[in-house]
Design a protein around this motif. Structure first.
Motif, PDB file in Angstrom:
ATOM      1  N   VAL A 193       0.858  -1.187   0.000  1.00 60.37           N
ATOM      2  CA  VAL A 193       0.000   0.000   0.000  1.00 60.37           C
ATOM      3  C   VAL A 193       0.891   1.232   0.000  1.00 60.37           C
ATOM      4  N   GLY A 194       0.327   2.354  -0.360  1.00 59.40           N
ATOM      5  CA  GLY A 194       1.094   3.586  -0.414  1.00 59.40           C
ATOM      6  C   GLY A 194       1.183   4.331   0.893  1.00 59.40           C
ATOM      7  N   SER A 195       0.326   3.979   1.850  1.00 60.42           N
ATOM      8  CA  SER A 195       0.286   4.694   3.124  1.00 60.42           C
ATOM      9  C   SER A 195      -0.168   3.750   4.235  1.00 60.42           C
ATOM     10  N   GLU A 196       0.386   3.931   5.397  1.00 55.67           N
ATOM     11  CA  GLU A 196      -0.006   3.119   6.554  1.00 55.67           C
ATOM     12  C   GLU A 196      -1.511   3.235   6.816  1.00 55.67           C
ATOM     13  N   SER A 197      -2.102   4.353   6.460  1.00 54.96           N
ATOM     14  CA  SER A 197      -3.544   4.544   6.690  1.00 54.96           C
ATOM     15  C   SER A 197      -4.396   3.594   5.843  1.00 54.96           C
ATOM     16  N   ASP A 198      -3.804   2.931   4.850  1.00 56.81           N
ATOM     17  CA  ASP A 198      -4.535   1.978   4.012  1.00 56.81           C
ATOM     18  C   ASP A 198      -4.606   0.581   4.627  1.00 56.81           C
TER      19      ASP A 198
ATOM     20  N   GLY B 176      -3.913 -20.218   5.366  1.00 57.27           N
ATOM     21  CA  GLY B 176      -2.554 -20.702   5.600  1.00 57.27           C
ATOM     22  C   GLY B 176      -1.557 -20.252   4.545  1.00 57.27           C
ATOM     23  N   ILE B 177      -1.824 -19.113   3.905  1.00 58.19           N
ATOM     24  CA  ILE B 177      -0.934 -18.585   2.865  1.00 58.19           C
ATOM     25  C   ILE B 177      -0.082 -17.484   3.483  1.00 58.19           C
ATOM     26  N   ALA B 178       1.210 -17.725   3.525  1.00 62.26           N
ATOM     27  CA  ALA B 178       2.128 -16.743   4.100  1.00 62.26           C
ATOM     28  C   ALA B 178       2.178 -15.501   3.212  1.00 62.26           C
ATOM     29  N   HIS B 179       2.224 -14.344   3.865  1.00 59.31           N
ATOM     30  CA  HIS B 179       2.227 -13.080   3.136  1.00 59.31           C
ATOM     31  C   HIS B 179       3.055 -12.046   3.892  1.00 59.31           C
ATOM     32  N   GLU B 180       3.363 -10.963   3.201  1.00 60.44           N
ATOM     33  CA  GLU B 180       4.042  -9.840   3.834  1.00 60.44           C
ATOM     34  C   GLU B 180       3.271  -8.573   3.506  1.00 60.44           C
ATOM     35  N   PHE B 181       3.435  -7.579   4.356  1.00 65.07           N
ATOM     36  CA  PHE B 181       2.746  -6.298   4.180  1.00 65.07           C
ATOM     37  C   PHE B 181       3.799  -5.201   4.150  1.00 65.07           C
TER      38      PHE B 181
ATOM     39  N   ARG C 263       4.890 -14.933  -5.202  1.00 65.06           N
ATOM     40  CA  ARG C 263       4.273 -15.446  -6.413  1.00 65.06           C
ATOM     41  C   ARG C 263       3.123 -14.578  -6.916  1.00 65.06           C
ATOM     42  N   VAL C 264       2.570 -13.730  -6.046  1.00 64.63           N
ATOM     43  CA  VAL C 264       1.480 -12.831  -6.415  1.00 64.63           C
ATOM     44  C   VAL C 264       1.651 -11.553  -5.601  1.00 64.63           C
ATOM     45  N   LEU C 265       1.365 -10.413  -6.223  1.00 65.41           N
ATOM     46  CA  LEU C 265       1.388  -9.131  -5.515  1.00 65.41           C
ATOM     47  C   LEU C 265      -0.021  -8.544  -5.499  1.00 65.41           C
ATOM     48  N   ILE C 266      -0.398  -8.009  -4.353  1.00 67.24           N
ATOM     49  CA  ILE C 266      -1.661  -7.289  -4.200  1.00 67.24           C
ATOM     50  C   ILE C 266      -1.297  -5.864  -3.829  1.00 67.24           C
ATOM     51  N   ALA C 267      -1.810  -4.903  -4.590  1.00 66.63           N
ATOM     52  CA  ALA C 267      -1.494  -3.499  -4.334  1.00 66.63           C
ATOM     53  C   ALA C 267      -2.774  -2.713  -4.114  1.00 66.63           C
ATOM     54  N   GLY C 268      -2.913  -2.138  -2.935  1.00 58.05           N
ATOM     55  CA  GLY C 268      -4.045  -1.285  -2.615  1.00 58.05           C
ATOM     56  C   GLY C 268      -3.682   0.155  -2.861  1.00 58.05           C
ATOM     57  N   ALA C 269      -4.530   0.888  -3.594  1.00 62.39           N
ATOM     58  CA  ALA C 269      -4.212   2.267  -3.921  1.00 62.39           C
ATOM     59  C   ALA C 269      -5.482   3.079  -4.123  1.00 62.39           C
ATOM     60  N   GLY C 270      -5.432   4.326  -3.698  1.00 63.23           N
ATOM     61  CA  GLY C 270      -6.550   5.240  -3.878  1.00 63.23           C
ATOM     62  C   GLY C 270      -6.167   6.399  -4.779  1.00 63.23           C
ATOM     63  N   LEU C 271      -7.135   7.249  -5.038  1.00 70.43           N
ATOM     64  CA  LEU C 271      -6.957   8.451  -5.849  1.00 70.43           C
ATOM     65  C   LEU C 271      -6.335   8.121  -7.206  1.00 70.43           C
ATOM     66  N   ALA C 272      -5.127   8.570  -7.486  1.00 70.27           N
ATOM     67  CA  ALA C 272      -4.487   8.322  -8.785  1.00 70.27           C
ATOM     68  C   ALA C 272      -4.147   6.847  -8.971  1.00 70.27           C
TER      69      ALA C 272
END
Length: 149
Positions: free
Chosen positions: A10-15, A30-35, A60-69
């Motif tokens: 994410v772009g900000s801790e507030s997300d 049971g899927i290990a992940h990092e933040f 193996r997969v990336l999840i990206a949370g983003a707002g605005l632009a």
């Protein structure tokens, strides 16, 4: 704990709060992940480095949370050959309740693929990541970042 297979960025801790359902879903499966918090606008080099090294680090997969632009998912996708799932996030400054972020993530240029789930749909992003991982967890060969347009 095993090595992370999914990277959540994410772009900000507030997300974090809106991405928590993704982390909860991955944990329940049971899927290990990092933040990670890395802003495409404030830390572009750090985002590029994260994307470039993700595969080597076992993700193996990336999840990206983003707002605005909502640049983060596309910037990551430009620097990795891994699947990137974009989660448009609503904010107090959003246009149309997150429509701005939804359109920014859904409208990637040719050669920069990003999957897109619903606004604030981080749980669905985790479910999609789990389905991608269930298909074998990777490629037989690493495809080139230079795709044909």
């Amino acid at each position: 704990m095993s090595k992370p297979l999914v990277g959540i960025v994410v772009g900000s801790e507030s997300d974090r709060e809106r991405m928590q359902p993704a982390m909860d879903e991955l944990k329940a499966r049971g899927i290990a992940h990092e933040f990670e918090v890395r802003s495409a606008h404030r830390q572009p080099d750090a985002v590029a480095e994260y994307g470039r090294t993700a595969h080597e680090r076992g993700l193996r997969v990336l999840i990206a949370g983003a707002g605005l632009a909502a640049a983060l998912p596309g910037v990551l996708a430009a620097h990795t050959d891994l699947p990137v799932i974009g989660v448009p996030l609503r904010s107090s400054k959003s246009v149309g309740g997150g429509l701005d972020a939804l359109l920014a993530i859904a409208q990637m240029p040719p050669g920069v693929p990003v999957a897109c789930v619903s606004v604030d749909g981080s749980r669905n992003a985790a479910l999609l990541a789990a389905r991608i991982l269930a298909q074998g967890g990777g490629y037989p060969q690493r495809p080139s970042l230079q795709s044909k347009q």
